[in-house]
Scaffold this motif. Structure first.
Motif, PDB file in Angstrom:
ATOM      1  N   GLN A 165      -0.614   6.844  -5.922  1.00 29.92           N
ATOM      2  CA  GLN A 165      -1.663   6.973  -5.243  1.00 29.92           C
ATOM      3  C   GLN A 165      -1.410   8.962  -5.370  1.00 29.92           C
ATOM      4  O   GLN A 165      -0.822   9.218  -5.285  1.00 29.92           O
ATOM      5  CB  GLN A 165      -1.659   7.634  -3.964  1.00 29.92           C
ATOM      6  N   CYS A 170       3.768   6.871   2.160  1.00 27.65           N
ATOM      7  CA  CYS A 170       4.861   8.293   2.605  1.00 27.65           C
ATOM      8  C   CYS A 170       6.619   8.126   3.067  1.00 27.65           C
ATOM      9  O   CYS A 170       6.232   7.534   4.285  1.00 27.65           O
ATOM     10  CB  CYS A 170       4.511   9.618   2.804  1.00 27.65           C
ATOM     11  N   ALA A 217      -3.779  -6.059   1.385  1.00 28.66           N
ATOM     12  CA  ALA A 217      -2.104  -5.148   0.981  1.00 28.66           C
ATOM     13  C   ALA A 217      -1.644  -5.140   2.503  1.00 28.66           C
ATOM     14  O   ALA A 217      -2.392  -5.375   3.435  1.00 28.66           O
ATOM     15  CB  ALA A 217      -1.974  -3.407   1.023  1.00 28.66           C
ATOM     16  N   GLU A 232       3.979   5.471  -2.506  1.00 25.22           N
ATOM     17  CA  GLU A 232       3.386   6.729  -1.027  1.00 25.22           C
ATOM     18  C   GLU A 232       2.426   8.481  -2.229  1.00 25.22           C
ATOM     19  O   GLU A 232       2.434   8.268  -3.351  1.00 25.22           O
ATOM     20  CB  GLU A 232       4.043   7.251  -1.089  1.00 25.22           C
ATOM     21  N   ALA A 233       1.522   8.777  -1.468  1.00 24.42           N
ATOM     22  CA  ALA A 233       0.742  10.042  -1.914  1.00 24.42           C
ATOM     23  C   ALA A 233       1.417  10.985  -2.539  1.00 24.42           C
ATOM     24  O   ALA A 233       2.996  11.517  -1.869  1.00 24.42           O
ATOM     25  CB  ALA A 233      -0.123  10.415  -0.319  1.00 24.42           C
ATOM     26  N   PRO A 255       0.875  -1.559  -0.156  1.00 21.58           N
ATOM     27  CA  PRO A 255       0.535   0.105  -0.100  1.00 21.58           C
ATOM     28  C   PRO A 255       0.871   0.882  -0.659  1.00 21.58           C
ATOM     29  O   PRO A 255       2.576   0.969   0.577  1.00 21.58           O
ATOM     30  CB  PRO A 255      -0.698   0.094   1.702  1.00 21.58           C
ATOM     31  N   GLY A 271      -4.624  -3.107   6.645  1.00 20.77           N
ATOM     32  CA  GLY A 271      -4.814  -3.301   7.614  1.00 20.77           C
ATOM     33  C   GLY A 271      -4.851  -3.883   8.830  1.00 20.77           C
ATOM     34  O   GLY A 271      -6.146  -5.010   8.855  1.00 20.77           O
ATOM     35  N   LEU A 272      -3.674  -4.502   9.796  1.00 20.65           N
ATOM     36  CA  LEU A 272      -2.785  -5.093  10.239  1.00 20.65           C
ATOM     37  C   LEU A 272      -3.567  -7.144   9.643  1.00 20.65           C
ATOM     38  O   LEU A 272      -3.831  -7.006  10.246  1.00 20.65           O
ATOM     39  CB  LEU A 272      -3.341  -4.910  11.412  1.00 20.65           C
TER      40      LEU A 272
HETATM   41  C1  LIG Z   1       5.449   5.653   7.491  1.00 20.55           C
HETATM   42  C2  LIG Z   1       3.759   5.119   7.046  1.00 20.55           C
HETATM   43  C3  LIG Z   1       3.524   6.247   5.497  1.00 20.55           C
HETATM   44  C4  LIG Z   1       1.914   6.323   5.289  1.00 20.55           C
HETATM   45  N1  LIG Z   1       1.688   6.739   4.260  1.00 20.55           N
HETATM   46  C5  LIG Z   1       0.067   6.928   3.588  1.00 20.55           C
HETATM   47  C6  LIG Z   1      -0.128   7.037   2.076  1.00 20.55           C
HETATM   48  O1  LIG Z   1       0.751   8.111   1.513  1.00 20.55           O
HETATM   49  N2  LIG Z   1      -1.215   7.287   1.931  1.00 20.55           N
HETATM   50  C7  LIG Z   1      -2.090   6.590   2.593  1.00 20.55           C
HETATM   51  O2  LIG Z   1      -3.229   5.906   1.819  1.00 20.55           O
HETATM   52  N3  LIG Z   1      -1.667   5.277   3.325  1.00 20.55           N
HETATM   53  C8  LIG Z   1      -0.507   5.420   3.998  1.00 20.55           C
HETATM   54  N4  LIG Z   1      -0.523   5.208   5.165  1.00 20.55           N
HETATM   55  C9  LIG Z   1      -1.516   3.832   5.604  1.00 20.55           C
HETATM   56  C10 LIG Z   1      -0.993   2.736   4.599  1.00 20.55           C
HETATM   57  O3  LIG Z   1      -0.812   2.333   3.388  1.00 20.55           O
HETATM   58  C11 LIG Z   1      -1.485   1.189   5.186  1.00 20.55           C
HETATM   59  O4  LIG Z   1      -2.581   1.973   5.569  1.00 20.55           O
HETATM   60  C12 LIG Z   1      -1.820   0.900   7.211  1.00 20.55           C
HETATM   61  O5  LIG Z   1      -0.522   1.531   7.439  1.00 20.55           O
HETATM   62  C13 LIG Z   1      -2.030   0.018   7.446  1.00 20.55           C
HETATM   63  O6  LIG Z   1      -1.725  -1.143   6.805  1.00 20.55           O
HETATM   64  P1  LIG Z   1      -0.525  -2.389   7.982  1.00 20.55           P
HETATM   65  O7  LIG Z   1      -1.530  -2.829   9.330  1.00 20.55           O
HETATM   66  O8  LIG Z   1      -0.184  -2.829   6.647  1.00 20.55           O
HETATM   67  O9  LIG Z   1       0.768  -1.316   8.161  1.00 20.55           O
HETATM   68  C14 LIG Z   1       1.081   4.694   5.311  1.00 20.55           C
HETATM   69  C15 LIG Z   1       1.825   4.198   6.457  1.00 20.55           C
HETATM   70  C16 LIG Z   1       2.597   4.325   7.011  1.00 20.55           C
HETATM   71  C17 LIG Z   1       3.101   3.408   7.880  1.00 20.55           C
END
Ligand SMILES: Cc1cc2nc3c(=O)[nH]c(=O)nc-3n(C[C@H](O)[C@H](O)[C@H](O)COP(=O)(O)O)c2cc1C
Length: 371
Positions: free
Chosen positions: A103, A27, A332, A60-61, A24, A311-312
């Motif tokens: 993104q 940033c 993801a 990333e965004a 996913p 998400g987790l």
């Molecule tokens: C360092 C960091 C940067 C993130 N940047 C973005 C982003 O640019 N766009 C977005 O939609 N989500 C962003 N997220 C959220 C992640 O894409 C993801 O949805 C979130 O970490 C939950 O998933 P996970 O439990 O697998 O980490 C970011 C998360 C982290 C940890």
């Protein structure tokens, strides 16, 4: 042995991702020059995750306007001069065998905050002085500056900025264009009654609040043509009284598919401070609800809409269970991949796949594979 569903290809328009695991957008806050231009860090970071076996990687965004950056150190796609750097990322991802996505984002009232990197910059701490915040309504996010409400002309300009950035993403060679419609950023701010109190055509009712998202999706689809995959990330719920619910998002998802969206990437929250029941797979039921809502729909491109859960989701077994249960078409995993770029190979191994080719471990590393 039949391979697990996680390793089955994912059809996206005329493309196919080699498996159902997505990186996913995350940033990196690494543009030290503050010009939105890709650095070597980004090329190595994303290239490594492609070599690590992900099927689809969403960069990333990347901001569609300078004031839409979440921090001064974000990537951008608001300027043609930023295309060449993104092309380097795309080439590194493709060399690793993954599909490349990016993104496109605008932070709205949550833009312009310093980066958050633990033990480096410390915690995020509100809007930087002088940053020009815009939003659907002049209502501040806690501890941020008060934004200015966009005029209808500025809304049209912002839709155009998304379309122009998408055209640049296509010029850079991306396969998937993801709109950031989640986490309390501009598109989400328009969607939610908690941040959009407009009384014109862009507010006032669910239909009005959805107009910006739908116009943006439509403009971006027109900008990217028929071949590319259009994806949107949504926060399915605000986790707050009076905010967006899974039912709202399920209905919106159908409308988005009708205007040319191929993929719904289902996250939650971020628009208002809320008590979120964080736990393993806590957002997956919302992905399931969206998948149920779009089941049987055909995208204008002729395929089935695809749903990504996030998400987790932290193990191969958990990911496989989500796919087998039909709650999503792909999963993801973000933070796990910050810890380990080879997480997809590890998960395949966990699911009993000892064929390194099938797991996409680079042949150069086979001598180091598990014994
Ligand atoms: C360092 C960091 C940067 C993130 N940047 C973005 C982003 O640019 N766009 C977005 O939609 N989500 C962003 N997220 C959220 C992640 O894409 C993801 O949805 C979130 O970490 C939950 O998933 P996970 O439990 O697998 O980490 C970011 C998360 C982290 C940890």
């Amino acid at each position: 042995m039949a391979y697990p569903q996680l390793l089955q290809p994912l059809a996206l328009r005329s493309l196919a991702a080699r498996n159902r695991l997505w990186l996913p957008p995350m940033c990196m806050y690494s543009v030290t020059a503050e010009d939105g231009v890709v650095t070597d860090w980004h090329v190595v970071h994303y290239g490594s995750r492609a070599q690590g076996g992900f099927g689809t990687i969403i960069v990333e965004a990347s901001a569609v306007t300078p004031e839409g950056r979440l921090s001064p150190n974000d990537l951008g796609l608001w300027d043609d001069a930023q295309v060449a750097g993104h092309r380097r990322i795309v080439e590194a991802i493709h060399a690793g065998g993954a599909l490349a996505g990016v993104q496109l984002g605008h932070g709205g009232r949550k833009a312009g905050t310093p980066p958050w990197r633990p033990a480096v910059e410390g915690a995020r701490s509100g809007t930087l002085p002088g940053w020009n915040l815009v939003a659907p309504s002049a209502a501040a996010y806690p501890e941020h500056a008060t934004p200015r409400a966009l005029t209808t002309t500025e809304i049209a300009d912002t839709v155009q900025a998304f379309a122009d950035a998408a055209r640049r993403a296509v010029a850079a060679g991306y396969d998937v264009i993801e709109l950031h419609g989640a986490h309390g950023y501009l598109i989400h701010q328009f969607l939610s009654p908690l941040s959009n109190t407009r009384t014109d055509a862009y507010g006032g009712s669910a239909e009005g609040r959805r107009r910006f998202a739908l116009e943006t999706a439509q403009a971006v689809r027109e900008a990217i043509g028929e071949e590319k995959v259009l994806d949107i990330r949504l926060s399915a719920t605000d986790w707050a009284e009076g905010g967006l619910t899974g039912d709202d998002t399920a209905e919106l998802a159908r409308q988005l598919v009708a205007v040319g969206v191929d993929v719904l990437h289902v996250s939650t929250g971020g628009n208002v401070p809320a008590k979120v029941p964080v736990g393993p797979g806590y957002q997956v039921p919302f992905a399931g609800q969206v998948k149920h809502a779009v089941a049987g729909m055909t995208t204008p491109g002729g395929g089935q809409p695809q749903v990504v859960a996030v998400g987790l989701i932290d193990s191969g077994l958990q990911a496989e269970q989500i796919l087998v249960a039909g709650l999503a078409d792909a999963v993801a995993t973000g933070r796990g991949a910050l810890r380990d770029p080879y997480l997809p190979v590890r998960w395949a191994h966990e699911l009993g796949v000892n064929d390194w080719q099938a797991a996409h471990l680079p042949v150069q590393y086979w001598r180091g594979a598990w014994r």
